[in-house]
Design a protein around this motif. Structure first.
Motif, PDB file in Angstrom:
ATOM      1  N   TYR A 162      -4.685   0.729  32.821  1.00  0.00           N
ATOM      2  CA  TYR A 162      -4.372  -0.957  32.712  1.00  0.00           C
ATOM      3  C   TYR A 162      -5.495  -1.496  33.422  1.00  0.00           C
ATOM      4  CZ  TYR A 162      -2.209  -5.486  33.629  1.00  0.00           C
ATOM      5  OH  TYR A 162      -2.134  -6.888  33.681  1.00  0.00           O
ATOM      6  N   ASN A 163      -6.144  -2.563  32.715  1.00  0.00           N
ATOM      7  CA  ASN A 163      -7.180  -3.277  33.388  1.00  0.00           C
ATOM      8  C   ASN A 163      -6.563  -4.457  34.058  1.00  0.00           C
ATOM      9  OD1 ASN A 163      -9.917  -3.100  32.685  1.00  0.00           O
ATOM     10  ND2 ASN A 163      -9.355  -3.282  30.477  1.00  0.00           N
ATOM     11  N   GLU A 207       0.201   3.427  21.353  1.00  0.00           N
ATOM     12  CA  GLU A 207      -0.604   2.906  22.344  1.00  0.00           C
ATOM     13  C   GLU A 207       0.662   2.621  23.553  1.00  0.00           C
ATOM     14  OE1 GLU A 207      -3.827  -0.184  21.406  1.00  0.00           O
ATOM     15  OE2 GLU A 207      -1.981  -0.440  20.144  1.00  0.00           O
ATOM     16  N   MET A 220      -7.968  -5.173  18.064  1.00  0.00           N
ATOM     17  CA  MET A 220      -7.236  -5.242  19.302  1.00  0.00           C
ATOM     18  C   MET A 220      -7.638  -6.305  20.009  1.00  0.00           C
ATOM     19  SD  MET A 220      -6.868  -1.291  20.453  1.00  0.00           S
ATOM     20  CE  MET A 220      -6.588  -0.124  19.261  1.00  0.00           C
ATOM     21  N   GLY A 221      -8.152  -7.212  19.920  1.00  0.00           N
ATOM     22  CA  GLY A 221      -8.510  -8.192  20.881  1.00  0.00           C
ATOM     23  C   GLY A 221      -7.472  -9.396  20.948  1.00  0.00           C
ATOM     24  N   HIS A 226       4.401   0.971  24.990  1.00  0.00           N
ATOM     25  CA  HIS A 226       4.346   0.654  26.408  1.00  0.00           C
ATOM     26  C   HIS A 226       5.776   0.961  26.999  1.00  0.00           C
ATOM     27  CE1 HIS A 226       0.416  -0.849  25.365  1.00  0.00           C
ATOM     28  NE2 HIS A 226       0.895  -2.044  24.883  1.00  0.00           N
ATOM     29  N   SER A 256      -4.059  -2.743  15.461  1.00  0.00           N
ATOM     30  CA  SER A 256      -2.880  -2.607  16.607  1.00  0.00           C
ATOM     31  C   SER A 256      -1.999  -3.563  16.469  1.00  0.00           C
ATOM     32  CB  SER A 256      -3.774  -2.483  17.868  1.00  0.00           C
ATOM     33  OG  SER A 256      -2.899  -2.516  18.948  1.00  0.00           O
ATOM     34  N   THR A 257      -0.805  -3.341  16.561  1.00  0.00           N
ATOM     35  CA  THR A 257       0.262  -4.536  16.725  1.00  0.00           C
ATOM     36  C   THR A 257       1.530  -4.121  17.702  1.00  0.00           C
ATOM     37  OG1 THR A 257       2.102  -5.331  15.211  1.00  0.00           O
ATOM     38  CG2 THR A 257       1.731  -3.078  14.681  1.00  0.00           C
ATOM     39  N   CYS A 258       1.975  -5.031  18.129  1.00  0.00           N
ATOM     40  CA  CYS A 258       2.955  -4.824  18.946  1.00  0.00           C
ATOM     41  C   CYS A 258       4.430  -4.664  18.436  1.00  0.00           C
ATOM     42  CB  CYS A 258       3.489  -5.959  19.822  1.00  0.00           C
ATOM     43  SG  CYS A 258       3.768  -7.564  18.804  1.00  0.00           S
ATOM     44  N   GLY A 269      -4.826 -11.815  20.280  1.00  0.00           N
ATOM     45  CA  GLY A 269      -3.813 -12.088  18.950  1.00  0.00           C
ATOM     46  C   GLY A 269      -3.087 -11.049  18.408  1.00  0.00           C
ATOM     47  N   GLU A 270      -2.336 -11.099  17.885  1.00  0.00           N
ATOM     48  CA  GLU A 270      -1.185 -10.260  16.997  1.00  0.00           C
ATOM     49  C   GLU A 270      -1.566 -10.406  15.504  1.00  0.00           C
ATOM     50  OE1 GLU A 270       0.928  -7.688  17.590  1.00  0.00           O
ATOM     51  OE2 GLU A 270       0.706  -7.810  15.449  1.00  0.00           O
ATOM     52  N   PHE A 280       2.319  -8.265  30.770  1.00  0.00           N
ATOM     53  CA  PHE A 280       1.006  -7.701  31.370  1.00  0.00           C
ATOM     54  C   PHE A 280      -0.102  -8.179  31.042  1.00  0.00           C
ATOM     55  CE2 PHE A 280       2.775  -5.191  28.188  1.00  0.00           C
ATOM     56  CZ  PHE A 280       1.747  -4.873  27.528  1.00  0.00           C
ATOM     57  N   SER A 317       1.731  -0.727  19.847  1.00  0.00           N
ATOM     58  CA  SER A 317       1.570  -1.198  21.301  1.00  0.00           C
ATOM     59  C   SER A 317       3.163  -0.765  21.671  1.00  0.00           C
ATOM     60  CB  SER A 317       1.129  -2.298  21.553  1.00  0.00           C
ATOM     61  OG  SER A 317      -0.114  -2.526  21.538  1.00  0.00           O
TER      62      SER A 317
HETATM   63  N1  SAH Z   1      -1.097  -7.856  19.679  1.00  0.00           N
HETATM   64  C1  SAH Z   1      -1.731  -6.654  19.110  1.00  0.00           C
HETATM   65  C2  SAH Z   1      -3.354  -6.446  19.363  1.00  0.00           C
HETATM   66  C3  SAH Z   1      -3.877  -6.921  20.672  1.00  0.00           C
HETATM   67  S1  SAH Z   1      -3.626  -6.316  22.120  1.00  0.00           S
HETATM   68  C4  SAH Z   1      -0.923  -5.376  19.901  1.00  0.00           C
HETATM   69  O1  SAH Z   1      -0.193  -5.665  20.884  1.00  0.00           O
HETATM   70  O2  SAH Z   1      -1.385  -4.202  19.833  1.00  0.00           O
HETATM   71  C5  SAH Z   1      -4.391  -4.802  22.242  1.00  0.00           C
HETATM   72  C6  SAH Z   1      -3.679  -3.784  23.005  1.00  0.00           C
HETATM   73  O3  SAH Z   1      -4.240  -3.939  24.436  1.00  0.00           O
HETATM   74  C7  SAH Z   1      -2.380  -3.683  22.983  1.00  0.00           C
HETATM   75  O4  SAH Z   1      -1.900  -2.387  23.177  1.00  0.00           O
HETATM   76  C8  SAH Z   1      -1.868  -4.261  24.533  1.00  0.00           C
HETATM   77  O5  SAH Z   1      -0.747  -4.034  24.802  1.00  0.00           O
HETATM   78  C9  SAH Z   1      -3.085  -3.992  25.435  1.00  0.00           C
HETATM   79  N2  SAH Z   1      -3.265  -4.544  26.593  1.00  0.00           N
HETATM   80  C10 SAH Z   1      -3.195  -5.769  26.926  1.00  0.00           C
HETATM   81  N3  SAH Z   1      -3.648  -6.237  28.076  1.00  0.00           N
HETATM   82  C11 SAH Z   1      -4.082  -4.982  28.582  1.00  0.00           C
HETATM   83  C12 SAH Z   1      -4.575  -4.669  29.687  1.00  0.00           C
HETATM   84  N4  SAH Z   1      -4.827  -5.776  30.909  1.00  0.00           N
HETATM   85  N5  SAH Z   1      -5.255  -3.773  30.094  1.00  0.00           N
HETATM   86  C13 SAH Z   1      -4.949  -2.692  29.169  1.00  0.00           C
HETATM   87  N6  SAH Z   1      -4.286  -3.011  27.840  1.00  0.00           N
HETATM   88  C14 SAH Z   1      -4.077  -4.100  27.717  1.00  0.00           C
END
Ligand code: SAH
Length: 341
Positions: A287-288, A254, A154-155, A214, A189-191, A157-158, A116, A212
């Motif tokens: 969700y964006n 998250e 949270m931008g 989900h 923030s990490t997956c 990258g992981e 997503f 993260s």
């Molecule tokens: N890789 C790290 C940090 C970057 S993503 C991680 O996975 O946490 C930061 C957060 O934004 C994560 O929770 C990710 O799942 C979420 N995210 C990614 N795309 C998104 C979207 N379109 N709308 C809302 N949240 C989103």
């Protein structure tokens, strides 16, 4: 090759001064110029002897990443940065009444491939160096004429896939003589890269950790996040539980709300059972929506019903306030729009 001066922790800079036969307190003086006075020209470091300034200028650069594009919406600024090698990254600033926060990128692209996520569509090109993350803060603070009070990693990258540079970045911005962002104001923030979560737990850093998740079960999470095939929910839950024991710090879970995918009451129930009696809280993320992907945001009513179910089952829970959806603030969107031109 000269190194970038923003890439050095204070102990590393002390070591440098010792290695050229100087006193280590010069590192403190340099840090004051860089981070307190914000003077980014070595020739102007007036309390440092001319010969040492010249030596510094031949060993280091102070090159900055540059602003390629800036967009704003109420209380939100989004920046697209150009790096020295012409790659692009993003950062977002949110102004709150209690201070301002920045969301920084940790890598150029991302290899985690979350279905997503816009960044997941753009493979990782390289890690960011610590200075390229530090400079996202410095350049924006200068551009907006303010000091940021909190940082979320949270931008794009992981972060745990670029572990050493991220720890260095945190060390630099957390330094009491540097940018002085308190550890409690830094969130990573990490997956769910489990081995790195254990490494992080051992460090004496009081930062916040967000996971993260989900999805509350492996079938669903496998379909959304390929990382789950490597570290499944049971493994991740064990790591969360061990992290809580080792650090005594609450973890944020998250959970992005995807219409008809993971937003049912059954999912909420399952999520509540998973974390019963653990020191976590759930952050529900609207969700964006992006231009390219088939996922849609859950309705407000569904998000509220999910929230109520978690609460009824004893979980702490918040719904993320929305910022900047008008300006493509979903991570990776601005960079994505650059690439398609
Ligand atoms: N890789 C790290 C940090 C970057 S993503 C991680 O996975 O946490 C930061 C957060 O934004 C994560 O929770 C990710 O799942 C979420 N995210 C990614 N795309 C998104 C979207 N379109 N709308 C809302 N949240 C989103």
């Amino acid at each position: 090759m000269p190194r970038n001066l923003f890439n050095l922790t204070r102990p590393e800079l002390e070591e440098y001064f010792l290695s050229i036969g100087e006193k280590k307190f010069k590192a403190l003086q340099v840090y004051e110029w860089l981070y307190q006075k914000r003077v980014w020209n070595i020739a102007e470091f007036s309390n440092i002897k001319k010969e040492i300034r010249e030596k510094l200028a031949s060993d280091f650069t102070l090159d900055l990443i540059t602003i390629e594009k800036k967009e704003s919406d109420v209380g939100t600024y989004k920046y697209l940065f150009r790096l020295a090698d012409n790659n692009f990254i993003e950062a977002v600033v949110m102004l709150h009444n209690y201070g301002s926060s920045i969301c920084v990128s940790s890598e150029v692209g991302c290899n985690m491939g979350c279905r997503f996520c816009e960044s997941g569509r753009q493979k990782k090109i390289r890690n960011l160096e610590a200075y390229e993350i530090v400079e996202q803060i410095l350049v924006i603070e200068k551009d907006l004429g303010l000091r940021l009070s909190s940082v979320v990693i949270m931008g794009i990258g992981e972060p745990l896939d670029n572990y050493d540079n991220i720890i260095k970045f945190i060390t630099i911005i957390n330094d009491s003589k540097g940018i002085q962002i308190g550890a409690r104001h830094i969130t990573l923030s990490t997956c769910g890269l489990v081995p790195k979560m254990y490494e992080l737990a051992k460090l004496p850093l009081q930062i916040n950790l967000a996971i993260s998740l989900h999805a509350p079960n492996d079938t669903l999470r496998n379909s959304l996040m390929p990382v789950n095939k490597v570290y499944n929910i049971a493994t991740l839950k064990q790591a969360i539980s061990d992290y809580l024991k080792l650090t005594s710090r609450r973890i944020t879970i998250e959970y992005v709300m995807l219409n008809n995918v993971n937003d049912s009451i059954e999912c909420a129930q399952e999520l509540a059972n998973l974390f019963k009696n653990m020191n976590i809280y759930v952050n529900l993320i609207p969700y964006n929506e992006t231009n390219h992907l088939e996922y849609q945001r859950s309705s407000k009513a569904k998000i509220m019903a999910f929230y109520d179910t978690l609460k009824k089952n004893g979980l702490n829970c918040t719904i993320r306030k929305e910022f900047g959806s008008k300006i493509n603030a979903a991570c990776g969107q601005l960079r994505g729009s650059m690439k398609n031109k």
